[in-house]
Design a protein around this motif. Structure first.
Motif, PDB file in Angstrom:
ATOM      1  N   GLY A 176     -21.606  -6.778  -7.804  1.00 46.87           N
ATOM      2  CA  GLY A 176     -20.324  -6.119  -7.646  1.00 46.87           C
ATOM      3  C   GLY A 176     -19.433  -6.289  -8.870  1.00 46.87           C
ATOM      4  O   GLY A 176     -19.911  -6.428  -9.999  1.00 46.87           O
ATOM      5  N   ALA A 177     -18.130  -6.302  -8.625  1.00 45.24           N
ATOM      6  CA  ALA A 177     -17.145  -6.339  -9.697  1.00 45.24           C
ATOM      7  C   ALA A 177     -17.225  -7.646 -10.476  1.00 45.24           C
ATOM      8  O   ALA A 177     -17.684  -8.677  -9.978  1.00 45.24           O
ATOM      9  CB  ALA A 177     -15.748  -6.157  -9.123  1.00 45.24           C
ATOM     10  N   ASP A 181     -14.071 -12.214  -9.960  1.00 44.28           N
ATOM     11  CA  ASP A 181     -15.053 -12.306  -8.885  1.00 44.28           C
ATOM     12  C   ASP A 181     -16.309 -13.069  -9.297  1.00 44.28           C
ATOM     13  O   ASP A 181     -17.146 -13.387  -8.445  1.00 44.28           O
ATOM     14  CB  ASP A 181     -15.462 -10.905  -8.412  1.00 44.28           C
ATOM     15  CG  ASP A 181     -14.344 -10.207  -7.666  1.00 44.28           C
ATOM     16  OD1 ASP A 181     -13.385 -10.894  -7.247  1.00 44.28           O
ATOM     17  OD2 ASP A 181     -14.412  -8.981  -7.495  1.00 44.28           O
ATOM     18  N   SER A 217     -21.239 -14.973  -7.858  1.00 43.92           N
ATOM     19  CA  SER A 217     -19.909 -14.535  -7.437  1.00 43.92           C
ATOM     20  C   SER A 217     -19.263 -15.566  -6.520  1.00 43.92           C
ATOM     21  O   SER A 217     -19.942 -16.283  -5.779  1.00 43.92           O
ATOM     22  CB  SER A 217     -20.005 -13.187  -6.694  1.00 43.92           C
ATOM     23  OG  SER A 217     -18.753 -12.812  -6.167  1.00 43.92           O
ATOM     24  N   ARG A 219     -17.244 -14.595  -4.155  1.00 43.99           N
ATOM     25  CA  ARG A 219     -16.776 -13.848  -2.993  1.00 43.99           C
ATOM     26  C   ARG A 219     -17.688 -13.900  -1.776  1.00 43.99           C
ATOM     27  O   ARG A 219     -17.243 -13.644  -0.657  1.00 43.99           O
ATOM     28  CB  ARG A 219     -16.569 -12.378  -3.376  1.00 43.99           C
ATOM     29  CG  ARG A 219     -15.258 -12.118  -4.074  1.00 43.99           C
ATOM     30  CD  ARG A 219     -15.111 -10.686  -4.477  1.00 43.99           C
ATOM     31  NE  ARG A 219     -15.540  -9.762  -3.440  1.00 43.99           N
ATOM     32  CZ  ARG A 219     -15.872  -8.490  -3.689  1.00 43.99           C
ATOM     33  NH1 ARG A 219     -15.833  -8.032  -4.935  1.00 43.99           N
ATOM     34  NH2 ARG A 219     -16.237  -7.706  -2.704  1.00 43.99           N
ATOM     35  N   ASP A 222     -20.198  -9.918   0.687  1.00 44.76           N
ATOM     36  CA  ASP A 222     -19.531  -8.612   0.583  1.00 44.76           C
ATOM     37  C   ASP A 222     -19.437  -8.126  -0.857  1.00 44.76           C
ATOM     38  O   ASP A 222     -19.220  -6.936  -1.108  1.00 44.76           O
ATOM     39  CB  ASP A 222     -18.139  -8.661   1.218  1.00 44.76           C
ATOM     40  CG  ASP A 222     -17.135  -9.376   0.347  1.00 44.76           C
ATOM     41  OD1 ASP A 222     -17.315 -10.584   0.086  1.00 44.76           O
ATOM     42  OD2 ASP A 222     -16.172  -8.721  -0.100  1.00 44.76           O
ATOM     43  N   TRP A 223     -19.633  -9.028  -1.825  1.00 42.34           N
ATOM     44  CA  TRP A 223     -19.622  -8.649  -3.252  1.00 42.34           C
ATOM     45  C   TRP A 223     -20.669  -7.586  -3.534  1.00 42.34           C
ATOM     46  O   TRP A 223     -20.457  -6.682  -4.347  1.00 42.34           O
ATOM     47  CB  TRP A 223     -19.885  -9.893  -4.096  1.00 42.34           C
ATOM     48  CG  TRP A 223     -19.825  -9.726  -5.576  1.00 42.34           C
ATOM     49  CD1 TRP A 223     -18.772  -9.283  -6.316  1.00 42.34           C
ATOM     50  CD2 TRP A 223     -20.872 -10.053  -6.506  1.00 42.34           C
ATOM     51  NE1 TRP A 223     -19.083  -9.309  -7.663  1.00 42.34           N
ATOM     52  CE2 TRP A 223     -20.363  -9.782  -7.803  1.00 42.34           C
ATOM     53  CE3 TRP A 223     -22.155 -10.559  -6.385  1.00 42.34           C
ATOM     54  CZ2 TRP A 223     -21.122  -9.994  -8.957  1.00 42.34           C
ATOM     55  CZ3 TRP A 223     -22.910 -10.777  -7.519  1.00 42.34           C
ATOM     56  CH2 TRP A 223     -22.402 -10.491  -8.793  1.00 42.34           C
ATOM     57  N   THR A 225     -21.552  -5.182  -1.753  1.00 41.33           N
ATOM     58  CA  THR A 225     -21.206  -3.856  -1.233  1.00 41.33           C
ATOM     59  C   THR A 225     -20.261  -3.098  -2.171  1.00 41.33           C
ATOM     60  O   THR A 225     -19.950  -1.939  -1.920  1.00 41.33           O
ATOM     61  CB  THR A 225     -20.565  -3.955   0.164  1.00 41.33           C
ATOM     62  OG1 THR A 225     -19.278  -4.583   0.070  1.00 41.33           O
ATOM     63  CG2 THR A 225     -21.453  -4.742   1.119  1.00 41.33           C
ATOM     64  N   ASP A 226     -19.801  -3.740  -3.244  1.00 42.39           N
ATOM     65  CA  ASP A 226     -18.874  -3.088  -4.179  1.00 42.39           C
ATOM     66  C   ASP A 226     -19.369  -1.748  -4.722  1.00 42.39           C
ATOM     67  O   ASP A 226     -18.570  -0.819  -4.887  1.00 42.39           O
ATOM     68  CB  ASP A 226     -18.548  -4.016  -5.348  1.00 42.39           C
ATOM     69  CG  ASP A 226     -17.512  -5.070  -5.000  1.00 42.39           C
ATOM     70  OD1 ASP A 226     -17.014  -5.061  -3.859  1.00 42.39           O
ATOM     71  OD2 ASP A 226     -17.215  -5.920  -5.864  1.00 42.39           O
ATOM     72  N   VAL A 229     -18.212   0.488  -1.973  1.00 41.58           N
ATOM     73  CA  VAL A 229     -16.779   0.465  -1.684  1.00 41.58           C
ATOM     74  C   VAL A 229     -15.953   0.988  -2.855  1.00 41.58           C
ATOM     75  O   VAL A 229     -14.963   1.714  -2.662  1.00 41.58           O
ATOM     76  CB  VAL A 229     -16.339  -0.973  -1.323  1.00 41.58           C
ATOM     77  CG1 VAL A 229     -14.827  -1.055  -1.161  1.00 41.58           C
ATOM     78  CG2 VAL A 229     -17.035  -1.443  -0.056  1.00 41.58           C
ATOM     79  N   LEU A 230     -16.333   0.665  -4.083  1.00 41.20           N
ATOM     80  CA  LEU A 230     -15.508   0.956  -5.252  1.00 41.20           C
ATOM     81  C   LEU A 230     -15.892   2.238  -5.981  1.00 41.20           C
ATOM     82  O   LEU A 230     -15.235   2.601  -6.961  1.00 41.20           O
ATOM     83  CB  LEU A 230     -15.566  -0.212  -6.234  1.00 41.20           C
ATOM     84  CG  LEU A 230     -15.094  -1.575  -5.697  1.00 41.20           C
ATOM     85  CD1 LEU A 230     -15.218  -2.646  -6.778  1.00 41.20           C
ATOM     86  CD2 LEU A 230     -13.656  -1.482  -5.194  1.00 41.20           C
ATOM     87  N   SER A 231     -16.928   2.932  -5.534  1.00 41.98           N
ATOM     88  CA  SER A 231     -17.333   4.164  -6.225  1.00 41.98           C
ATOM     89  C   SER A 231     -16.872   5.378  -5.435  1.00 41.98           C
ATOM     90  O   SER A 231     -16.768   5.334  -4.208  1.00 41.98           O
ATOM     91  CB  SER A 231     -18.854   4.204  -6.400  1.00 41.98           C
ATOM     92  OG  SER A 231     -19.497   4.244  -5.133  1.00 41.98           O
TER      93      SER A 231
END
Length: 311
Positions: A176-177, A181, A217, A219, A222-223, A225-226, A229-231
């Motif tokens: 993820g991000a 993070d 990470s 986090r 859930d990291w 799943t970025d 979630v973020l796209s």
């Protein structure tokens, strides 16, 4: 999940490796494996990017399933592979993330050479239906061709490395991000882990395990799943209940790094990714629709699918 039977019967497959592609400036030729069914025409193509340290020898559970059910799968070996043995002080290391993307682009450039290298495959590929897929580090690599951008730790710039020949992707256990993070270790040793998902507009299926607690990470699971979630744009997320980083064992039939060995979980990943790729590449929608109906409400003990349509 074994009750979900693909609408396409399994066919025998043929696999040829290594096929060597000249890659000036890379330090050595790009070694590639091509796997395809022995029958069928108009085969969609999946270019697969392995995780850090793996090679074209890995991911048999996915590659064999996809090929047996109608895809041609192309697997390059990236420079970070243990089979290459790149020295820790090799000057190419800071740009490994970018070299990986170039590897995938070279594969797309030379599909004709790869097709000709497999007996009986000539004229059977559909170059208009191409997807990318990747696991772990390979997910970031594949994501670059879908529009993901990386803040280059050397130049400090972001560059659009997307490829219009690729129209969909599957990102498996993908980081993820970056920034806050990341753990201090990840920030120090993997400075390229600063993806910008806001430009990743191409359709993609993100697959994440809800127990994939990455040491990279702070986090938690859930990291992973970025990338969903973020796209922006048309995306789907398959969450695997109990899944860890190898998602039940997709990295190989007998690999020691699998910490959550689970044949039914692997079967779900095989069928879900196959059905999604057929849907996203415009082959047919019935299998993906059936799988979504089964997994959308979260009552299935194996996992849940959620989807977001294109705006």
């Amino acid at each position: 999940m074994s009750a979900f039977v693909p609408s396409v019967p399994a066919a025998p497959v043929v696999s040829v490796q290594p096929v060597l592609l000249a890659a000036p400036g890379r330090g050595l030729d790009l070694s590639v494996r091509v796997t395809a069914p022995v029958t069928g025409s108009g085969l969609p193509v999946v270019v697969f990017s392995h995780g850090f340290g793996s090679s074209l020898q890995g991911y048999g559970p996915l590659v064999d399933f996809w090929a047996a059910h109608g895809f041609a799968v192309v697997q390059p070996t990236h420079l970070d592979s243990r089979t290459v043995g790149l020295a820790a002080d090799d000057p190419r290391r800071p740009q490994l993330w970018r070299t990986r993307v170039r590897d995938l682009t070279l594969v797309l450039d030379r599909l004709d050479v790869l097709e000709a290298a497999v007996p009986g495959l000539a004229g059977r590929l559909d170059p208009g239906r191409v997807a990318v897929a990747g696991h772990s580090f390979g997910g970031q690599t594949a994501g670059n061709l879908l529009g993901l951008r990386v803040l280059d730790p050397v130049t400090g710039a972001e560059e659009d490395l997307s490829d219009p020949r690729v129209t969909a992707g599957v990102l498996l256990a993908t980081a993820g991000a970056g920034g806050a993070d990341l753990t201090p270790y990840a920030a120090e040793h993997f400075p390229f882990m600063n993806p910008n998902f806001s430009t990743m507009t191409s359709p993609a299926l993100v697959v994440a395990g809800d127990r994939d607690d990455s040491p990279l990470s702070v986090r938690g699971p859930d990291w992973l799943t970025d990338p969903y979630v973020l796209s922006p744009g048309e995306k789907s997320l398959l969450t695997l209940f109990g899944g860890e980083h190898s998602l039940g064992g997709i990295a190989g039939y007998e690999v020691r790094e699998t910490t959550d060995e689970h044949p039914d979980r692997v079967a779900l990943v095989q069928r879900a990714t196959w059905a999604y790729l057929r849907h996203a590449l415009g082959v047919e929608d019935a299998d993906w629709a059936a799988l979504r109906r089964r997994l959308t409400d979260g009552s299935d003990p194996m996992g849940r699918v959620e989807s977001r349509p294109a705006p």
